[in-house]
Scaffold this motif. Structure first.
Motif, PDB file in Angstrom:
ATOM      1  N   THR A 182       0.857  -1.181   0.000  1.00 43.88           N
ATOM      2  CA  THR A 182       0.000   0.000   0.000  1.00 43.88           C
ATOM      3  C   THR A 182       0.892   1.230   0.000  1.00 43.88           C
ATOM      4  OG1 THR A 182      -1.684   1.267   1.161  1.00 43.88           O
ATOM      5  CG2 THR A 182      -0.228  -0.041   2.539  1.00 43.88           C
ATOM      6  N   ASN A 183       0.466   2.272  -0.719  1.00 45.42           N
ATOM      7  CA  ASN A 183       1.240   3.509  -0.684  1.00 45.42           C
ATOM      8  C   ASN A 183       0.759   4.395   0.458  1.00 45.42           C
ATOM      9  OD1 ASN A 183      -1.216   4.350  -1.645  1.00 45.42           O
ATOM     10  ND2 ASN A 183      -0.464   5.150  -3.599  1.00 45.42           N
ATOM     11  N   ARG A 184      -0.094   3.835   1.314  1.00 48.49           N
ATOM     12  CA  ARG A 184      -0.579   4.571   2.478  1.00 48.49           C
ATOM     13  C   ARG A 184       0.141   4.115   3.737  1.00 48.49           C
ATOM     14  NH1 ARG A 184      -5.216   2.594  -0.165  1.00 48.49           N
ATOM     15  NH2 ARG A 184      -6.526   4.178  -1.146  1.00 48.49           N
ATOM     16  N   LYS A 185      -0.004   4.903   4.764  1.00 51.52           N
ATOM     17  CA  LYS A 185       0.583   4.570   6.061  1.00 51.52           C
ATOM     18  C   LYS A 185      -0.417   3.723   6.846  1.00 51.52           C
ATOM     19  CE  LYS A 185       1.985   6.866  10.318  1.00 51.52           C
ATOM     20  NZ  LYS A 185       1.878   8.123  11.072  1.00 51.52           N
ATOM     21  N   VAL A 186      -0.007   2.544   7.325  1.00 49.23           N
ATOM     22  CA  VAL A 186      -0.894   1.687   8.128  1.00 49.23           C
ATOM     23  C   VAL A 186      -0.847   2.156   9.577  1.00 49.23           C
ATOM     24  CG1 VAL A 186      -1.320  -0.659   8.955  1.00 49.23           C
ATOM     25  CG2 VAL A 186      -0.608  -0.294   6.604  1.00 49.23           C
ATOM     26  N   ASN A 187      -2.009   2.463  10.116  1.00 45.33           N
ATOM     27  CA  ASN A 187      -2.053   3.052  11.454  1.00 45.33           C
ATOM     28  C   ASN A 187      -2.503   2.083  12.537  1.00 45.33           C
ATOM     29  OD1 ASN A 187      -1.322   5.561  12.493  1.00 45.33           O
ATOM     30  ND2 ASN A 187      -3.426   6.014  13.018  1.00 45.33           N
ATOM     31  N   SER A 188      -3.276   1.072  12.167  1.00 45.11           N
ATOM     32  CA  SER A 188      -3.816   0.169  13.180  1.00 45.11           C
ATOM     33  C   SER A 188      -4.118  -1.200  12.559  1.00 45.11           C
ATOM     34  CB  SER A 188      -5.098   0.762  13.776  1.00 45.11           C
ATOM     35  OG  SER A 188      -5.564  -0.023  14.841  1.00 45.11           O
ATOM     36  N   VAL A 189      -3.889  -2.250  13.354  1.00 38.54           N
ATOM     37  CA  VAL A 189      -4.112  -3.626  12.890  1.00 38.54           C
ATOM     38  C   VAL A 189      -4.737  -4.428  14.019  1.00 38.54           C
ATOM     39  CG1 VAL A 189      -2.953  -5.757  12.184  1.00 38.54           C
ATOM     40  CG2 VAL A 189      -2.134  -3.586  11.313  1.00 38.54           C
ATOM     41  N   CYS A 190      -5.677  -5.320  13.702  1.00 32.20           N
ATOM     42  CA  CYS A 190      -6.158  -6.270  14.707  1.00 32.20           C
ATOM     43  C   CYS A 190      -6.528  -7.580  14.021  1.00 32.20           C
ATOM     44  CB  CYS A 190      -7.349  -5.709  15.495  1.00 32.20           C
ATOM     45  SG  CYS A 190      -8.867  -5.543  14.529  1.00 32.20           S
ATOM     46  N   TRP A 191      -6.461  -8.682  14.767  1.00 28.56           N
ATOM     47  CA  TRP A 191      -6.868  -9.987  14.241  1.00 28.56           C
ATOM     48  C   TRP A 191      -8.387 -10.076  14.294  1.00 28.56           C
ATOM     49  CZ3 TRP A 191      -3.834 -13.965  12.243  1.00 28.56           C
ATOM     50  CH2 TRP A 191      -2.451 -13.766  12.320  1.00 28.56           C
ATOM     51  N   ALA A 192      -8.975 -10.736  13.308  1.00 28.23           N
ATOM     52  CA  ALA A 192     -10.428 -10.887  13.238  1.00 28.23           C
ATOM     53  C   ALA A 192     -10.794 -12.364  13.123  1.00 28.23           C
ATOM     54  CB  ALA A 192     -10.963 -10.124  12.024  1.00 28.23           C
ATOM     55  N   SER A 193     -11.819 -12.792  13.880  1.00 20.88           N
ATOM     56  CA  SER A 193     -12.260 -14.198  13.850  1.00 20.88           C
ATOM     57  C   SER A 193     -13.558 -14.297  13.079  1.00 20.88           C
ATOM     58  CB  SER A 193     -12.447 -14.712  15.281  1.00 20.88           C
ATOM     59  OG  SER A 193     -11.226 -14.629  15.984  1.00 20.88           O
ATOM     60  N   LEU A 194     -13.453 -14.511  11.764  1.00 23.32           N
ATOM     61  CA  LEU A 194     -14.646 -14.545  10.922  1.00 23.32           C
ATOM     62  C   LEU A 194     -15.112 -15.983  10.686  1.00 23.32           C
ATOM     63  CD1 LEU A 194     -16.545 -12.666   9.360  1.00 23.32           C
ATOM     64  CD2 LEU A 194     -15.103 -12.992   7.353  1.00 23.32           C
ATOM     65  N   THR A 195     -14.288 -16.807  10.039  1.00 22.77           N
ATOM     66  CA  THR A 195     -14.671 -18.205   9.793  1.00 22.77           C
ATOM     67  C   THR A 195     -14.185 -19.129  10.910  1.00 22.77           C
ATOM     68  OG1 THR A 195     -12.679 -18.418   8.433  1.00 22.77           O
ATOM     69  CG2 THR A 195     -14.747 -17.947   7.290  1.00 22.77           C
ATOM     70  N   HIS A 196     -13.083 -18.780  11.556  1.00 16.69           N
ATOM     71  CA  HIS A 196     -12.567 -19.511  12.720  1.00 16.69           C
ATOM     72  C   HIS A 196     -11.662 -18.542  13.491  1.00 16.69           C
ATOM     73  CE1 HIS A 196      -9.766 -20.304   9.329  1.00 16.69           C
ATOM     74  NE2 HIS A 196      -8.830 -20.155  10.249  1.00 16.69           N
ATOM     75  N   PRO A 197     -11.225 -18.886  14.722  1.00 15.19           N
ATOM     76  CA  PRO A 197     -10.424 -17.941  15.499  1.00 15.19           C
ATOM     77  C   PRO A 197      -9.210 -17.412  14.719  1.00 15.19           C
ATOM     78  CG  PRO A 197     -11.061 -19.777  16.873  1.00 15.19           C
ATOM     79  CD  PRO A 197     -11.512 -20.111  15.481  1.00 15.19           C
ATOM     80  N   ASP A 198      -9.096 -16.091  14.722  1.00 14.77           N
ATOM     81  CA  ASP A 198      -7.981 -15.391  14.062  1.00 14.77           C
ATOM     82  C   ASP A 198      -7.801 -15.822  12.609  1.00 14.77           C
ATOM     83  OD1 ASP A 198      -7.435 -13.964  16.383  1.00 14.77           O
ATOM     84  OD2 ASP A 198      -6.142 -15.527  17.162  1.00 14.77           O
ATOM     85  N   SER A 199      -8.917 -15.903  11.873  1.00  9.13           N
ATOM     86  CA  SER A 199      -8.862 -16.331  10.477  1.00  9.13           C
ATOM     87  C   SER A 199      -8.488 -15.190   9.533  1.00  9.13           C
ATOM     88  CB  SER A 199     -10.220 -16.895  10.051  1.00  9.13           C
ATOM     89  OG  SER A 199     -11.227 -15.881  10.188  1.00  9.13           O
ATOM     90  N   HIS A 200      -8.754 -13.951   9.971  1.00  9.22           N
ATOM     91  CA  HIS A 200      -8.536 -12.790   9.116  1.00  9.22           C
ATOM     92  C   HIS A 200      -7.782 -11.687   9.850  1.00  9.22           C
ATOM     93  CE1 HIS A 200     -11.639 -14.904   6.926  1.00  9.22           C
ATOM     94  NE2 HIS A 200     -11.479 -14.091   5.896  1.00  9.22           N
ATOM     95  N   LEU A 201      -7.404 -10.665   9.083  1.00  9.33           N
ATOM     96  CA  LEU A 201      -6.729  -9.504   9.646  1.00  9.33           C
ATOM     97  C   LEU A 201      -7.439  -8.242   9.199  1.00  9.33           C
ATOM     98  CD1 LEU A 201      -3.488 -11.144   8.844  1.00  9.33           C
ATOM     99  CD2 LEU A 201      -3.741 -10.024  11.035  1.00  9.33           C
ATOM    100  N   SER A 202      -7.717  -7.348  10.163  1.00  8.59           N
ATOM    101  CA  SER A 202      -8.295  -6.058   9.831  1.00  8.59           C
ATOM    102  C   SER A 202      -7.172  -5.042   9.878  1.00  8.59           C
ATOM    103  CB  SER A 202      -9.362  -5.675  10.851  1.00  8.59           C
ATOM    104  OG  SER A 202     -10.294  -6.717  10.988  1.00  8.59           O
ATOM    105  N   LYS A 203      -7.123  -4.186   8.889  1.00  4.55           N
ATOM    106  CA  LYS A 203      -6.082  -3.155   8.919  1.00  4.55           C
ATOM    107  C   LYS A 203      -6.665  -1.830   8.455  1.00  4.55           C
ATOM    108  CE  LYS A 203      -4.313  -3.983   4.275  1.00  4.55           C
ATOM    109  NZ  LYS A 203      -4.741  -2.704   3.742  1.00  4.55           N
ATOM    110  N   LEU A 204      -6.113  -0.763   8.969  1.00  7.04           N
ATOM    111  CA  LEU A 204      -6.554   0.576   8.613  1.00  7.04           C
ATOM    112  C   LEU A 204      -5.405   1.330   7.984  1.00  7.04           C
ATOM    113  CD1 LEU A 204      -8.529   1.877  11.690  1.00  7.04           C
ATOM    114  CD2 LEU A 204      -9.430   1.054   9.555  1.00  7.04           C
ATOM    115  N   CYS A 205      -5.663   1.985   6.869  1.00  4.65           N
ATOM    116  CA  CYS A 205      -4.632   2.790   6.215  1.00  4.65           C
ATOM    117  C   CYS A 205      -5.024   4.261   6.267  1.00  4.65           C
ATOM    118  CB  CYS A 205      -4.468   2.373   4.761  1.00  4.65           C
ATOM    119  SG  CYS A 205      -3.883   0.684   4.582  1.00  4.65           S
ATOM    120  N   LEU A 206      -4.057   5.081   6.628  1.00  5.77           N
ATOM    121  CA  LEU A 206      -4.268   6.526   6.598  1.00  5.77           C
ATOM    122  C   LEU A 206      -4.079   7.051   5.183  1.00  5.77           C
ATOM    123  CD1 LEU A 206      -2.378   7.729   9.749  1.00  5.77           C
ATOM    124  CD2 LEU A 206      -4.764   8.072   9.273  1.00  5.77           C
TER     125      LEU A 206
END
Length: 447
Positions: A174-198
Motif C-alpha cells: 500500500t502507498n498509504r501509512k498503516v495506522n492500526s491492525v487487529c486480528w479478526a475471527s470470521l470463519t474460525h479464530p484469528d482467520s482474518h486480519l483487519s487493517k486501517l490505512c491513513l
C-alpha cells in the motif's frame, strides 16, 4: 533512575545560562547555536541526543551483567525458603517469581527465514501483533517509497535451542501509512486480519481492509483467496473486532470525529458522531459494548445494539484523561480498564465507580500512538515509550520492575514493537518477550 529523563546533573554542577550548554567533562560553557545550518553545530537537540545515547549504551552494558531485581532481598532461594516456612501465600509467591523472571530475561537475536530470500530483513518493522494463541505474528513493515507491506511470521520454530522463525509475505503493498491492525475471527479464530490505512500519496482516501490470513502462506499463489472486503473511509486511527455473539462479525473503526461499526458479512453500517478523533478502541467480550479513547482525553463506551444517534445521549461509561488517549485495554473480568495517554500517564480505571485506582509511572510519550500490553496471568504491564525504552510494571502494585534499552539508537523510526506471552509458538511454545526494532527481531527468554 529513569533513563528517559533528560540529564539534570549539569544544574547541580553549574547554573544553567540561556543560550549556553555546560559540559561537565570539559568544565566549561559552550554557546548553543540556533539552527542546523552551521557545520557540526552544537544545538540543544544534539546535546540531548548525545546524553540519551550515552545512557542507552551504559544501560546496554549493565544488561549484559548479572541482573539485579528492583526490590531489595528478592532472590529465588529466599523466596522458596519463605514459601516453605508459610510466610508467603501461593499468590504472592507466584507474583514474585514472575518478577524474578522479568529481571533475568536475556536478549538473543532471532534468525528470520523466508521462502522468498529477498524478503527477510530488508524493511523496518513498524507494527507486530500476535494472534490469540501466539502462534503467528502479523507484521507491518515500512518500505522505502513511503508505503507499507505486510507479512506473517510463524513462531512454531521458536524452540528452546533454535531461534529461527519463518516469515511469509504477500503481494499486497500500500502507498498509504498503516495506522492500526487487529486480528479478526470470521470463519474460525484469528482467520482474518483487519487493517486501517491513513491517507497516503496524492491525497488518496483512507481505507479499511479485511484480509484472509491464508494469503500469507507458502501455497501456490493461484490458490489464494482475494481480499474479503475493503472500503474507503476518512482518516482512520484505530480498529477493533467484536467477539461477542450479539454483535457477530462486527468490525469497528475509529475515525475523525466519528465511530463506524460495520457488519462485514451483511455490509450494514452504524455511525456514532463524536466530538473528537477516536485513537483507541476495544470491544468487550461479555457484552456487545465498544470502548473508545479520544484525542480529547475522553474514554466512553457504546452499546452497539442501539440504533444510530447524534449527540452524547448514547455514551455510557465516561472517563477523562488530561491528554489524548493512545491505548486502552479492558481487563479480563471487564470491571477495570487500563489506558495510556500522550502525557505518558498510564491509569487503571474501575468502570463501576468511574475512578482511577492505580497509576503506573515512568512511561514516556509526547505525541505517538503507542500500545499497552497487559498480561494478567503473569501480572505484568508492558509499554514501549517514545524514548524507545521498553518498561515492565507489576500489575498489582504498579512497581516498575525493569527498563529495557533498545538495541538500536533511539529515533522516531526505531521505536520497538513488542509481544509478550508465556506460550510463544503455541501451547508448547517458549515463554518470553519478542521485540521487533528496525529490521531485527529479538527474543528475551522468560525462564
Amino acid at each position: 533512575e529513569d533513563p528517559s529523563s533528560s540529564s539534570s546533573t549539569q544544574n547541580s554542577v553549574a547554573p544553567e545560562l540561556p543560550g549556553f550548554y555546560y559540559d561537565p567533562e570539559k568544565n566549561r560553557y559552550f554557546r548553543l547555536l540556533p539552527g542546523h545550518n552551521n557545520h557540526n553545530p552544537l544545538t540543544k537537540a544534539s546535546v540531548q541526543h548525545k546524553a540519551m545515547e550515552c545512557k542507552r549504551l551504559r544501560l546496554l552494558e549493565e544488561e549484559e551483567k548479572q541482573k539485579k531485581t528492583t526490590r531489595a532481598g528478592l532472590n529465588s532461594s529466599l523466596l522458596l525458603q519463605k514459601r516453605q516456612l508459610g510466610l508467603l501465600s501461593s499468590t504472592s509467591y507466584c507474583r514474585l517469581v514472575h518478577e524474578l523472571k522479568v529481571n533475568c530475561m536475556q536478549r538473543r537475536k532471532i534468525e528470520i527465514h523466508s521462502p522468498d530470500s529477498s524478503v527477510a530483513g530488508t524493511n523496518n518493522f513498524k507494527i507486530i501483533v500476535a494472534d490469540v494463541a501466539c502462534e503467528r505474528i502479523f507484521t507491518v513493515n515500512d518500505v522505502e517509497h513511503g508505503g507499507c507491506k505486510y507479512g506473517i511470521i510463524n513462531l512454531s520454530g521458536l524452540g528452546k535451542e533454535s531461534l529461527t522463525v519463518e516469515m511469509y509475505d504477500n503481494l499486497y503493498f500500500t502507498n498509504r501509512k498503516v495506522n492500526s491492525v487487529c486480528w479478526a475471527s470470521l470463519t474460525h479464530p484469528d482467520s482474518h486480519l483487519s487493517k486501517l490505512c491513513l491517507m497516503g500519496i496524492a491525497e488518496t482516501p483512507g481505507c479499511a481492509s479485511l484480509l484472509p490470513a491464508s494469503l500469507f502462506s507458502s501455497t501456490n499463489p493461484g490458490d489464494r483467496p482475494g481480499m474479503l472486503c475493503s472500503f474507503k473511509i476518512s482518516t482512520a486511527w484505530s480498529c477493533a473486532w467484536c467477539l461477542n455473539p450479539q454483535a457477530d462479525n462486527c468490525f469497528s473503526t475509529g475515525l475523525t470525529r466519528r465511530v463506524l461499526v460495520t457488519n462485514v458479512v451483511t455490509g450494514h453500517r452504524q455511525t456514532f458522531g463524536t466530538s473528537s478523533d477516536v485513537l483507541a478502541q476495544q470491544f468487550a467480550t461479555q457484552t456487545p459494548v465498544l470502548y473508545n479513547g479520544c484525542r480529547s482525553g475522553e474514554i466512553f463506551s457504546i452499546d452497539v445494539r442501539q440504533r444510530n444517534r447524534k449527540g452524547q445521549s448514547w455514551k455510557a461509561t465516561r472517563l477523562f484523561h488530561g491528554s489524548a488517549v493512545t491505548s486502552i485495554h479492558l481487563m479480563e473480568a471487564e470491571h477495570y480498564l487500563m489506558a495510556a495517554d500522550m502525557a505518558g500517564k498510564i491509569k487503571l480505571w474501575d468502570l463501576r465507580t468511574a475512578k482511577c485506582v492505580k497509576q503506573y509511572k515512568g512511561h514516556y510519550n509526547e505525541y505517538a500512538l503507542l500500545p499497552l500490553h497487559v498480561n494478567e496471568e503473569e501480572g505484568l504491564l508492558i509499554a514501549v515509550g517514545q524514548d524507545c525504552y521498553t518498561r515492565i510494571w507489576s500489575l498489582q502494585d504498579a512497581h516498575l520492575l525493569r527498563t529495557i534499552p533498545s538495541p538500536h539508537p533511539a529515533s522516531k523510526d526505531a521505536i520497538p514493537s513488542v509481544v509478550f506471552s508465556s506460550r510463544l509458538g503455541g501451547s508448547r511454545g517458549v515463554p518470553g518477550l519478542l521485540m521487533a526494532v528496525k529490521q531485527d527481531l529479538y527474543h528475551f527468554s522468560y525462564n
